[in-house]
Scaffold this motif. Sequence first.
Motif, mmCIF file in Angstrom:
data_model
loop_
_atom_site.group_PDB
_atom_site.id
_atom_site.type_symbol
_atom_site.label_atom_id
_atom_site.label_comp_id
_atom_site.label_asym_id
_atom_site.label_seq_id
_atom_site.Cartn_x
_atom_site.Cartn_y
_atom_site.Cartn_z
ATOM 1 N N ILE A 267 0.842 -1.203 0.000
ATOM 2 C CA ILE A 267 0.000 0.000 0.000
ATOM 3 C C ILE A 267 0.875 1.250 0.000
ATOM 4 N N PHE A 268 1.917 1.253 0.813
ATOM 5 C CA PHE A 268 2.826 2.395 0.886
ATOM 6 C C PHE A 268 3.685 2.484 -0.380
ATOM 7 N N ILE A 269 4.082 1.308 -0.900
ATOM 8 C CA ILE A 269 4.885 1.286 -2.128
ATOM 9 C C ILE A 269 4.098 1.897 -3.279
ATOM 10 N N TRP A 270 2.842 1.469 -3.447
ATOM 11 C CA TRP A 270 2.034 1.952 -4.570
ATOM 12 C C TRP A 270 1.752 3.452 -4.450
ATOM 13 N N ASN A 271 1.478 3.907 -3.252
ATOM 14 C CA ASN A 271 1.235 5.344 -3.068
ATOM 15 C C ASN A 271 2.464 6.163 -3.471
ATOM 16 N N TYR A 272 3.635 5.696 -3.063
ATOM 17 C CA TYR A 272 4.871 6.412 -3.382
ATOM 18 C C TYR A 272 5.108 6.441 -4.893
ATOM 19 N N TYR A 273 5.005 5.280 -5.539
ATOM 20 C CA TYR A 273 5.294 5.218 -6.971
ATOM 21 C C TYR A 273 4.197 5.860 -7.823
ATOM 22 N N ASP A 299 15.684 9.879 -2.865
ATOM 23 C CA ASP A 299 14.361 10.351 -2.477
ATOM 24 C C ASP A 299 13.494 9.282 -1.820
ATOM 25 N N PHE A 300 14.046 8.090 -1.580
ATOM 26 C CA PHE A 300 13.251 7.016 -0.990
ATOM 27 C C PHE A 300 13.000 7.277 0.493
ATOM 28 N N PRO A 301 11.803 6.913 0.960
ATOM 29 C CA PRO A 301 11.548 6.982 2.408
ATOM 30 C C PRO A 301 12.491 6.062 3.167
ATOM 31 N N ASN A 302 12.675 6.299 4.419
ATOM 32 C CA ASN A 302 13.629 5.539 5.230
ATOM 33 C C ASN A 302 13.288 4.055 5.307
ATOM 34 N N GLY A 303 12.008 3.726 5.272
ATOM 35 C CA GLY A 303 11.603 2.330 5.437
ATOM 36 C C GLY A 303 11.741 1.488 4.185
ATOM 37 N N PHE A 304 12.148 2.080 3.067
ATOM 38 C CA PHE A 304 12.249 1.330 1.814
ATOM 39 C C PHE A 304 13.587 0.584 1.755
ATOM 40 N N TYR A 305 13.528 -0.761 1.780
ATOM 41 C CA TYR A 305 14.744 -1.547 1.633
ATOM 42 C C TYR A 305 14.955 -1.868 0.149
ATOM 43 N N LEU A 307 14.734 -4.397 -2.037
ATOM 44 C CA LEU A 307 13.758 -5.046 -2.915
ATOM 45 C C LEU A 307 12.608 -4.117 -3.288
ATOM 46 N N ILE A 308 12.258 -3.207 -2.388
ATOM 47 C CA ILE A 308 11.187 -2.252 -2.681
ATOM 48 C C ILE A 308 11.664 -1.200 -3.676
ATOM 49 N N LYS A 309 12.940 -0.878 -3.631
ATOM 50 C CA LYS A 309 13.484 0.162 -4.500
ATOM 51 C C LYS A 309 13.636 -0.287 -5.959
ATOM 52 N N ILE A 310 13.595 -1.589 -6.201
ATOM 53 C CA ILE A 310 13.857 -2.098 -7.553
ATOM 54 C C ILE A 310 12.698 -1.806 -8.504
ATOM 55 N N HIS A 311 11.463 -2.035 -8.058
ATOM 56 C CA HIS A 311 10.325 -1.822 -8.952
ATOM 57 C C HIS A 311 9.070 -1.552 -8.132
ATOM 58 N N ALA A 312 7.962 -1.274 -8.820
ATOM 59 C CA ALA A 312 6.749 -0.782 -8.178
ATOM 60 C C ALA A 312 5.827 -1.880 -7.661
ATOM 61 N N HIS A 313 6.197 -3.152 -7.842
ATOM 62 C CA HIS A 313 5.400 -4.281 -7.339
ATOM 63 C C HIS A 313 3.977 -4.307 -7.906
ATOM 64 N N SER A 366 1.350 -10.995 -11.192
ATOM 65 C CA SER A 366 2.120 -9.752 -11.222
ATOM 66 C C SER A 366 1.300 -8.523 -10.832
ATOM 67 N N LEU A 367 0.127 -8.737 -10.253
ATOM 68 C CA LEU A 367 -0.640 -7.599 -9.739
ATOM 69 C C LEU A 367 -0.005 -7.039 -8.470
ATOM 70 N N THR A 368 0.729 -7.875 -7.730
ATOM 71 C CA THR A 368 1.413 -7.403 -6.523
ATOM 72 C C THR A 368 2.923 -7.538 -6.655
ATOM 73 N N ASP A 369 3.394 -7.743 -7.877
ATOM 74 C CA ASP A 369 4.829 -7.858 -8.138
ATOM 75 C C ASP A 369 5.016 -7.602 -9.633
ATOM 76 N N ASP A 370 6.185 -7.887 -10.159
ATOM 77 C CA ASP A 370 6.415 -7.735 -11.597
ATOM 78 C C ASP A 370 7.441 -8.762 -12.031
#
Length: 400
Positions: A267-273, A299-305, A307-313, A366-370
Motif C-alpha cells: 500500500i505504501f509502495i504503490w502510493n509512493y510510486y 528520495d526514498f523513504p527511510n523504510g524502503f529496503y 527489494l522495494i526500490k527495484i520496482h513498483a510491485h 504480477s498484480l502485486t509484483d512484476d
Amino acid sequence: MTKFNGFLFFINVVLMLILPYANTNGIMVVGLGLGLGFTLCILNKDEIFSIKIMMGLWALYSLWYLLSSIWSINPEIVYRGFRKENIYSFVAMILGYISFSHCSERIRDKFTLTVLFSGLMLALLQWADSLSIGSDSIEVIVERLLPGVGDASTFFVMFFSLSFYFFISGYKCNKYRVIIGILYQAIVFYAAYLTENRMAFVSFALIYTFFIIIVALRLTLVKRLCLFTVLVPVACSLFFMGISLKANQHQNFIQQLETVSQNDERIFIWNYYLDKASDSPILGYGAGYSMPRDTFKDDFPNGFYNLIKIHAHNVFLNKQLQMGVVGLALFLFLYGYAFKSAVFPYRRDDLSLIALLVFVGYFSKSLTDDFFIRNSLIMFWFLVGFFIASKRDKIESESH
C-alpha cells in the motif's frame, strides 16, 4: 517430422526443462539462438505474414522501450532490460509459433506433457529444499538451481494453469489423465505452499474461478450444480490460504484479512510510486526492471529496503513508471492482441481454455509484483506462440 523439425522439438524440450531454474541463462541463450537458426531454415513467409500485426506491435513496443533510454538516468538499465524483456521474449514467441505450426496433435500433446513434467521437477526440487530432503551434495545442487520465492511461485502458477490440460476433452483425455491431473495439482499446491507466497494461492483461486465459469457454460443445470459444489469450496479455500499465509493463524478470516491489508507494505509502495508516476505521466523515467533504484535513490523513504526500490510491485504501475502512458498503452495493445490471438475464436475442443488460464495466472501473479523480465516471461511468450500456432491450425482445418 523432418530433420529440422526434430532438432527444433529437441531444443524446445531442453528450453522448457531448464527455464524454471536459476543459473541457466547461458544454456537458455544458446537454446534460443540455435532454435532461431533452425527456425530460419524452415521459415515460411505465409506463416510470418499471418502474425504481421503481432510483429508490428512488438516493433512499436520495442522502439518505445529503446527510445526511453534517451530520458533515462541510466541507459544501461534500458539496454539490459531490452535484451530479456524484448529480444529473448520475441525469439521465444517466434520459436513457439514456427515450431508447432502445422504439426500433429500428437506432437503438441507430447510437448505439453513435457512442460508439465518440467513443473513437476521444479515442485519436487522445492520440496527437497524446504523439507531438507537428501544429502549435503544434493542440497548444494538444489540451492544452486532453485529460483527465488517469487520466481518459483510464478512458475508454479503457470504450471498449475497448464495442468488443466489433463481435464479438457481434447487429445487422449480419459479418467487416468484426470487422476494424474488432480495429483499433479496437489503436488504443485504443496510446493507453492512451501514458498509461502500469498499471491500464488490468490492466482490459483482466480484460475479455478475462470475454469468453473467457462466449463459450466456448456453443462446442464444439474452438472453445473455438481461442479460448483465441488470446485467453489476449493477456490475459496485457496483464496483463504493465500490471505492467511504469514498472518496470525489464531485470528478468524476477517481479522486475518484486516491484518494483511493493514500491514502489507505494498500500500505504501504503490502510493509512493503513483506520486512519482504522476510527475512524468507521458514519458516515464526510462524502461528497465531496476530503474527506480537509480532514478529515485536520493528520495526514498527511510523504510524502503532494496527489494522495494527495484520496482513498483505491480506490472501496470511499473510500465507507467518506466515508459509513461504511451509505453503502458503499447504494452496493453501487445499483450491484449496476444491474448486475442491465442484464445479467440474460442473453441471447446482445443487449447483455448488452457491459453486463457495461462494469461489469467501470469497476469494475476504480477498484480502485486512484476515478473515480466524473468525466465517465466520467456516461457510465457513461448507458450503464446505455441497457442497461436495451435489456434491457426484449428481454424485452417475447419475451413477445409
